[in-house]
Design a protein around this motif. Sequence first.
Motif, PDB file in Angstrom:
ATOM      1  N   CYS A 171      -7.486   2.192  -6.029  1.00 34.03           N
ATOM      2  CA  CYS A 171      -6.941   1.033  -6.732  1.00 34.03           C
ATOM      3  C   CYS A 171      -7.181   1.231  -8.227  1.00 34.03           C
ATOM      4  CB  CYS A 171      -7.587  -0.268  -6.249  1.00 34.03           C
ATOM      5  SG  CYS A 171      -9.343  -0.393  -6.627  1.00 34.03           S
ATOM      6  N   GLN A 172      -6.583   0.377  -9.016  1.00 31.66           N
ATOM      7  CA  GLN A 172      -6.803   0.432 -10.459  1.00 31.66           C
ATOM      8  C   GLN A 172      -8.257   0.166 -10.781  1.00 31.66           C
ATOM      9  OE1 GLN A 172      -4.826   1.009 -13.061  1.00 31.66           O
ATOM     10  NE2 GLN A 172      -2.732   0.628 -12.453  1.00 31.66           N
ATOM     11  N   LEU A 206       1.062   2.973  -8.279  1.00 32.24           N
ATOM     12  CA  LEU A 206      -0.193   2.239  -8.397  1.00 32.24           C
ATOM     13  C   LEU A 206      -0.496   1.931  -9.862  1.00 32.24           C
ATOM     14  CD1 LEU A 206      -2.675   1.077  -6.964  1.00 32.24           C
ATOM     15  CD2 LEU A 206      -3.746   3.327  -7.187  1.00 32.24           C
ATOM     16  N   HIS A 244       1.665  -0.843 -11.173  1.00 32.44           N
ATOM     17  CA  HIS A 244       1.502  -2.104 -10.461  1.00 32.44           C
ATOM     18  C   HIS A 244       2.643  -2.428  -9.492  1.00 32.44           C
ATOM     19  CE1 HIS A 244      -1.934  -2.906 -13.034  1.00 32.44           C
ATOM     20  NE2 HIS A 244      -1.184  -2.573 -14.065  1.00 32.44           N
ATOM     21  N   ILE A 301       0.851  -1.191   0.000  1.00 29.31           N
ATOM     22  CA  ILE A 301       0.000   0.000   0.000  1.00 29.31           C
ATOM     23  C   ILE A 301       0.880   1.231   0.000  1.00 29.31           C
ATOM     24  CG2 ILE A 301      -1.804   1.271   1.219  1.00 29.31           C
ATOM     25  CD1 ILE A 301      -2.607  -1.355   2.569  1.00 29.31           C
ATOM     26  N   GLU A 323      -0.525  -2.358  -4.710  1.00 36.45           N
ATOM     27  CA  GLU A 323      -1.890  -2.773  -5.027  1.00 36.45           C
ATOM     28  C   GLU A 323      -2.924  -1.706  -4.681  1.00 36.45           C
ATOM     29  OE1 GLU A 323       0.642  -5.994  -5.156  1.00 36.45           O
ATOM     30  OE2 GLU A 323       0.134  -5.178  -3.196  1.00 36.45           O
ATOM     31  N   LEU A 324      -2.659  -0.956  -3.630  1.00 31.11           N
ATOM     32  CA  LEU A 324      -3.572   0.093  -3.163  1.00 31.11           C
ATOM     33  C   LEU A 324      -2.762   1.344  -2.861  1.00 31.11           C
ATOM     34  CD1 LEU A 324      -5.656  -2.010  -0.606  1.00 31.11           C
ATOM     35  CD2 LEU A 324      -6.435  -1.242  -2.855  1.00 31.11           C
TER      36      LEU A 324
END
Length: 197
Positions: A195-196, A66, A69, A24, A72-73
């Motif tokens: 997030c994505q 983010l 990648h 994160i 993740e958050l």
Amino acid sequence: FASMQLMKSIARSDADLKTGQLYIGSFGASGTLRALPPILKSFRQKHPGVDVHIIEKPEEQTSLDLMEHRIELAVVPLPKLELETQTLAMDELVAVLPDGHPLALQDVVQLSELMEYPFLLTRAGSKPLIYRLLLKHDLKPRIAHELHQITSILQYVADGHGVSILARLALPDAVPGIVYKPLTPTTQRYIALACQN
């Protein structure tokens, strides 16, 4: 057959979040100190086998991490239209004054009055927010020092080297020799977990 069983086992583990790594990103103290801890406490109780790693970087780098990648958050200030977000907290800018300063006696500090004193500018996460506020009201601070660490700014303010503006959620609840006062006009920002899409 063994490979298939291993894949099924990993899939079940991922589905139940029993083990793994979660990265994160956080844009700064407001997110790291205030927004994340309650979420992390709840998550760790539900998923004790998942290792959570917090990576604190400036907002632009956190968002880029983010998108690429590496995490993740992310905890970011809104708006972030390119991301899925869940609002966590509302933050606002406050005046940071030495105890005993003339403006510390007021219930609310006028932004224009604050600019009459030597100013300690943060180089951390709320700097763009502060600049936008000053620009909007056509005010130019008398910058005495530019400091990155909040603890440095607080110590300089307590020692009487100037006044500052900082995000309330980034500040400790109480610091000897320091007074926080609401600012008018002020500005607010919302902090979200992203997030994505």
